[in-house]
Enzyme design. Structure first.
Site, PDB file in Angstrom:
ATOM      1  N   SER A 140      45.869  66.129  85.630  1.00 20.06           N
ATOM      2  CA  SER A 140      45.136  65.043  84.975  1.00 20.06           C
ATOM      3  C   SER A 140      43.774  65.564  84.490  1.00 20.06           C
ATOM      4  CB  SER A 140      44.986  63.883  85.966  1.00 20.06           C
ATOM      5  OG  SER A 140      44.470  62.748  85.363  1.00 20.06           O
ATOM      6  N   ASP A 338      55.274  59.307  82.772  1.00 20.67           N
ATOM      7  CA  ASP A 338      53.807  59.271  82.712  1.00 20.67           C
ATOM      8  C   ASP A 338      53.394  58.772  81.328  1.00 20.67           C
ATOM      9  OD1 ASP A 338      51.084  59.715  82.679  1.00 20.67           O
ATOM     10  OD2 ASP A 338      51.201  61.806  83.338  1.00 20.67           O
ATOM     11  N   HIS A 371      52.160  58.687  86.098  1.00 23.57           N
ATOM     12  CA  HIS A 371      51.113  59.699  86.199  1.00 23.57           C
ATOM     13  C   HIS A 371      50.931  60.175  87.639  1.00 23.57           C
ATOM     14  CE1 HIS A 371      47.694  61.934  84.754  1.00 23.57           C
ATOM     15  NE2 HIS A 371      46.868  61.315  85.563  1.00 23.57           N
TER      16      HIS A 371
END
Lengths: 400, 400
Positions: A140, A338, A371
């Site tokens: 991320s 995601d 995610h």
């Protein structure tokens, strides 16, 4: 580690007299070639692995990935976790004293960027006597730092693992960040960011921010699987009362199935403010928990660092041109569900690196968890990471 | 229209001494067979088409779809728009006086459901002397009402147009509603829903709610197309100052392309609270505008009506069984980039209706605009609606 020299920031401001909290795992080899830097995302810290003595539930945030015998094996690699400045988990941040004023920084903490964090991480490595990283790794926002390392210090990083990340935020990503920030900033307890002096915490805003965040971390699929439309179970007494109060509808009575009975037992509360569905209960709990420990100014700063990251920006939006500076070898990983940092965004990175004829491996993992998947155990995911580090180790051992 | 008789609600409460605002367009034929009821979604009203005399910008919310010569042609059909009770655009709602207490309802307004609205709409038709609708039509939450009409009053509706809708909300849908509600309820100006007495409006909460809503109405694609990462244009002076202040980075200077120049001109503000990107400006504007006119209690009530709608619930979750009562013919329309009520959800309805061997037409429109597409002009979309109403007209004229 304390740093006396001022760190010039991208904004033109600088940070002086700051410290960085970090942890290391494993042993640096004699040649100092086996160091791996692990970069964190919004809600994490330098404590990437292991537990603190005598503290249950103090496991590092990537403990499933990092440790002795784990995919990033601390028997082989020297792993460094560092808390980025501006965070609220140890390194200098908005709740610390501004040496220029003697007051707590609060809203005056300088706006920082991914590039600024990487600069600070490089200074930490200097101080540790580490010139070159075997690898830099992050998911991320952490993946953005890993990517930025390869652009800012191409000579200092041999491999980059960029997981569930993106070359920049989309308009929708920025939109979610902005709503979360507005919730915090418009909370009357925020006091323009100087809430510390008022003895308040903008918990309402932090709760909303976290709830929004959580929705975007999960996939629609996993939310339906985990929560669906399940109601918060009523207490047995409530259930009984509801059952007695509701006349058996003709239709239900005629069918008389256990499912129909369940529907009667679990009557709606007909309330706009009480928790009716499990998903509501889950989100409220996550929001409450977060508001107890996370700093509101840190939330603003870190989401802004996300918004600002855009290495292609100085190249007229040409990502291939922007990534031309990178010389590291890359592993990119994305997760099918995601929607925050979708596989499409990772593929943009893959394409731009291939345009530069870089060595790129890419794994698109079919995972349900959105995610969040980058933090979870998935045998396909962990085995990709494990074998990539095994190949890094081979290349290190093959060195002169 | 005023209703003296109490309306029993699904919650067990009732609404008495209420009125419904409505508008009609076109002429009811002698046989009273050409009436079309149009149901509205969250932020709309009985004013579905046309403009008020002397009022610019007073166009009805579905004016592109409804009017003389338009897809729903008011030269042929008698169109009824009705404002649902609990709303804030004319019909009895939380800001009106509760006849039981003499006080403004506020948070005491009874929680209503889609089914309750349909019951009230049916009473309005009774009062107008309309037994059977040629069609009922709605998008989003309005589509849920159209669907519910076919289940609650199967004999009174011949055709149902269910657009950009769903058989119920997913966990993610409920989650977004819940965050919006929490933002409103935790705004100190909400005062437990009795803010009218305090002379306040929970504008902070309403703004956040609307911003969240807007993100879910648009697609990621259209946001990228409309806003992307475009910055809010600085004033010429600011741009000049920024350009002068920034030393030409070696890299940029060496390339010297217009794009690179743009990047220098549009320097970041490095601020967490100022508007940096166009998407932020757009969302703040939408939030501000909405908070000026929308009622906070209405927002809670209508989002809850969305959460609660679930016709399959009393059938153990079996949608095919639930839709068995419907006898109307159906047109369902969905839009490819609608992630709030995705095509998948419309296909669930199509399948359940086909399981019952019902007459179903289904159009999945390839549109960029996400959920909002149902309100916008798209030639494929409007032509589907136009031809469906043409076929309804034919079937009416073929009647004895």
């Amino acid at each position: 580690m304390h740093f006396a020299a001022a760190l010039p920031l991208q904004s033109g401001a600088s940070l002086r007299d700051y410290h960085l909290s970090f942890e290391t795992y494993g042993q640096l080899n004699a040649a100092r070639t086996n160091a791996v830097l692990v970069c964190h995302a919004l809600n994490a810290s330098h404590h990437v692995a292991g537990s603190y003595v005598g503290q249950d539930k103090s496991e590092g945030w990537w403990d499933n990935m990092i440790g002795p015998g784990k995919p990033l094996d601390t028997n082989k690699f020297f792993v460094i976790g560092v808390n980025n400045f501006g965070s609220c988990f140890g390194s200098t941040g908005p709740m610390h004293r501004n040496p220029d004023t003697g007051q707590v920084y609060g809203a005056d903490f300088p706006v920082m960027t991914v590039e600024d964090w990487v600069d600070a991480q490089a200074l930490l490595l200097d101080a540790m006597g580490i010139q070159t990283l075997a690898a830099v790794m992050g998911g991320s926002l952490g993946g953005m730092q890993a990517l930025s390392w390869t652009l800012q210090y191409p000579d200092r990083v041999r491999y980059a693992l960029v997981i569930a990340s993106a070359p920049n935020l989309t308009a929708e990503n920025i939109a979610f960040n902005e709503v979360a920030r507005r919730a915090i900033v418009t909370d009357p307890d925020f006091h323009g960011g100087h809430f510390y002096q008022h003895g308040t915490v903008p918990k309402r805003g932090l709760r909303i921010a976290r709830m929004i965040g959580h929705i975007t971390y999960l996939s629609d699929d996993v939310m339906n699987e985990k929560f669906g439309r399940q109601q918060k179970a009523p207490s047995p007494v409530t259930a009984l009362a509801a059952s007695a109060a509701l006349p058996p509808a003709g239709l239900l009575a005629s069918r008389g199935s256990p499912a129909a009975l369940d529907a009667v037992l679990q009557s709606y509360k007909y309330s706009t403010q009480e928790v009716e569905f499990q998903i509501e209960s889950y989100l409220r709990y996550q929001g409450d928990k977060f508001a107890e420990y996370f700093d509101a100014n840190t939330y603003l700063l870190i989401t802004r660092a996300l918004d600002y990251f855009d290495p292609a920006r100085a190249y007229g939006g040409d990502l291939s041109l922007a990534l031309g500076r990178a010389t590291a070898k890359f592993l990119l990983v994305s997760f099918t569900t995601d929607w925050r940092f979708s596989p499409k965004r990772s593929r943009e990175l893959v394409k731009a690196l291939l345009d530069n004829k870089r060595d790129v491996s890419y794994a698109e993992i079919d995972a349900l968890h959105g995610h969040d998947a980058f933090l979870l155990d998935d045998p396909r995911y962990t085995s990709v990471i494990r074998s990539y580090f095994a190949s890094i180790l081979q290349s290190l051992e093959g060195q002169p």
